[in-house]
Design a protein around this motif. Structure first.
Motif, mmCIF file in Angstrom:
data_model
loop_
_atom_site.group_PDB
_atom_site.id
_atom_site.type_symbol
_atom_site.label_atom_id
_atom_site.label_comp_id
_atom_site.label_asym_id
_atom_site.label_seq_id
_atom_site.Cartn_x
_atom_site.Cartn_y
_atom_site.Cartn_z
ATOM 1 N N SER A 269 -1.275 -3.367 -7.852
ATOM 2 C CA SER A 269 -1.225 -3.772 -6.448
ATOM 3 C C SER A 269 0.084 -3.372 -5.780
ATOM 4 C CB SER A 269 -1.422 -5.284 -6.332
ATOM 5 O OG SER A 269 -0.401 -5.988 -7.034
ATOM 6 N N PRO A 272 2.483 2.538 -4.584
ATOM 7 C CA PRO A 272 2.428 3.129 -3.234
ATOM 8 C C PRO A 272 1.000 3.563 -2.902
ATOM 9 C CG PRO A 272 4.216 4.088 -4.534
ATOM 10 C CD PRO A 272 3.391 3.283 -5.482
ATOM 11 N N ASP A 273 0.667 3.539 -1.628
ATOM 12 C CA ASP A 273 -0.689 3.918 -1.215
ATOM 13 C C ASP A 273 -1.051 5.324 -1.676
ATOM 14 O OD1 ASP A 273 -1.151 1.493 -0.031
ATOM 15 O OD2 ASP A 273 -0.668 2.167 2.006
ATOM 16 N N ARG A 274 -0.084 6.231 -1.691
ATOM 17 C CA ARG A 274 -0.388 7.604 -2.089
ATOM 18 C C ARG A 274 -0.871 7.663 -3.539
ATOM 19 N NH1 ARG A 274 5.109 6.963 -1.950
ATOM 20 N NH2 ARG A 274 6.302 7.482 -3.836
ATOM 21 N N LYS A 276 -2.312 4.827 -5.175
ATOM 22 C CA LYS A 276 -3.570 4.076 -5.236
ATOM 23 C C LYS A 276 -4.735 4.864 -4.674
ATOM 24 C CE LYS A 276 -1.839 0.309 -3.254
ATOM 25 N NZ LYS A 276 -1.759 -1.076 -2.729
ATOM 26 N N ASN A 277 -4.464 5.677 -3.660
ATOM 27 C CA ASN A 277 -5.550 6.409 -2.997
ATOM 28 C C ASN A 277 -5.842 7.764 -3.630
ATOM 29 O OD1 ASN A 277 -5.728 4.330 -1.123
ATOM 30 N ND2 ASN A 277 -4.372 5.343 0.339
#
Length: 374
Positions: A269, A272-274, A276-277
């Protein structure tokens, strides 16, 4: 050095669909034949017939698969014995554990031998990145796949493209630490002992040193010499992790595919979004020991290019390039060894590339004092 053959996450695209290999000229350098002999003397490799060379007992598949000719079939498309008149082609992988590297790239080897008539591909794993360029220059190898060698001497290569694995032509560098350490980011490495992969590894050394430098630490002569504000050790991706496990380092730098299995799911959780995505390795979280805590991720790094030496005068060079560029996931699956683990995220295809793709790598090499043309 985009490591291993390794890769992890961003939204890369697949084949160009053109069916043509776009070749780009860049720069040149020199090395002696003697240097090349030393460079490959420590390589571990295996021939298309399942034998070994370079003193390795790993075999063509390492510990995971079977060679294309062990049973005459990969579980899908049939790959027969190349024959006595087959052209012998040496493909140099990126440094790492020989059995792991060769297992990962066995589908690519099988694909080439299955789609191009009359070739016998030997995979070899060098001791370090500096061994690759002299091997190509002395014509001991035909195909390579690392960005530092390409960047340093592009005029001796014909570039096939950037590797796509797991649907991506990019991967990450990650810094990991012992769960109970007080390291929260690159600045906290000051005064600590830190483990790195090969000195010229993009994800296992160069990108992390750049991050430490940007955080205000004096990296001294690293990666070619000693740092000032911390203690450093250089080996390979696997050994870097093991140094942390054995309390010989507070943390380690590696590539995402090697690092994420050591990260407990509870930390996901905070990624970084980069990551996770776009990561291709999230489903491997929390699957290996030791358990480590991430403190930094790079932005997506372009994966390693695949290239052929320019002096290789054979029609097979063009044929192999076209096979790699036009490969698809469905095609490569036909060439998995019968017990191949698809979680290896094998090679799928090549994405068209140019030196512009590798400018972030060149920038960081220059920043940490590595002259790509040296």
């Amino acid at each position: 050095m985009s490591d291993q053959t390794c890769g992890e996450g961003s939204t890369g695209t697949g084949s160009t669909g053109s069916g043509r290999v776009k070749r780009r000229r860049f720069l040149a350098g020199g090395a002696s034949s003697v240097a090349a002999l030393v460079a490959l003397s420590g390589c571990s490799g295996s021939s298309g017939s399942g034998g070994t060379d370079g003193g390795s007992s790993d075999g063509g598949s390492g510990s995971g698969g079977s060679t294309a000719t062990d049973s005459g079939s990969t579980g899908g498309a049939t790959v027969g014995t190349p024959g006595p008149n087959a052209e012998e082609i040496t493909m140099v992988l990126t440094p790492g554990t020989p059995s792991d590297a060769k297992r990962r790239y066995m589908p690519m080897k099988n694909l080439i031998e299955g789609e191009v008539d009359g070739v016998d591909v030997t995979m070899r794993v060098p001791l370090n990145y500096s061994a690759i360029r002299p091997a190509l220059q002395s014509e001991q190898a035909e195909i390579g796949m690392d960005d530092v060698t390409l960047i340093s001497n592009p005029d001796i290569m014909d570039v096939y493209g950037t590797t796509v694995t797991g649907g991506s032509a990019f991967y990450f560098s990650v810094m990991l630490t012992q769960p109970d350490s007080n390291v929260q980011g690159p600045a906290d490495v000051e005064g600590k002992t830190w483990a790195f992969a090969d000195r010229l590894s993009t994800s296992g050394s160069i990108f992390a040193l750049y991050a430490l430098q940007e955080a205000g630490l004096d990296i001294g002569e690293a990666p070619t010499g000693d740092p000032v504000d911390f203690e450093g050790s250089w080996s390979d991706h696997d050994q870097a992790i093991q140094r942390v496990a054995n309390d010989k380092a507070v943390g380690a730098t590696t590539w995402g595919g090697n690092g994420l299995p050591h990260i407990p799911e509870k930390y996901e959780s905070d990624f970084p979004d980069r990551v996770k995505n776009k990561s291709s390795y999230l489903d491997t979280l929390d699957t290996e020991e030791p358990k480590l805590r991430p403190v930094w991720f790079s932005f997506p790094i372009p994966k390693q290019p695949v290239y052929a030496r320019k002096t290789w005068d054979s029609p097979k060079k063009q044929e192999i390039g076209e096979v790699l560029v036009n490969s698809t996931k469905e095609k490569i699956q036909q060439y998995y060894p019968s017990d191949y683990n698809e979680e290896e995220l094998p090679f799928t295809t090549l994405q068209d590339t140019s030196m512009e793709t590798y400018q972030p790598v060149i920038k960081r090499m220059n920043a940490v004092g590595i002259d790509p043309a040296a």
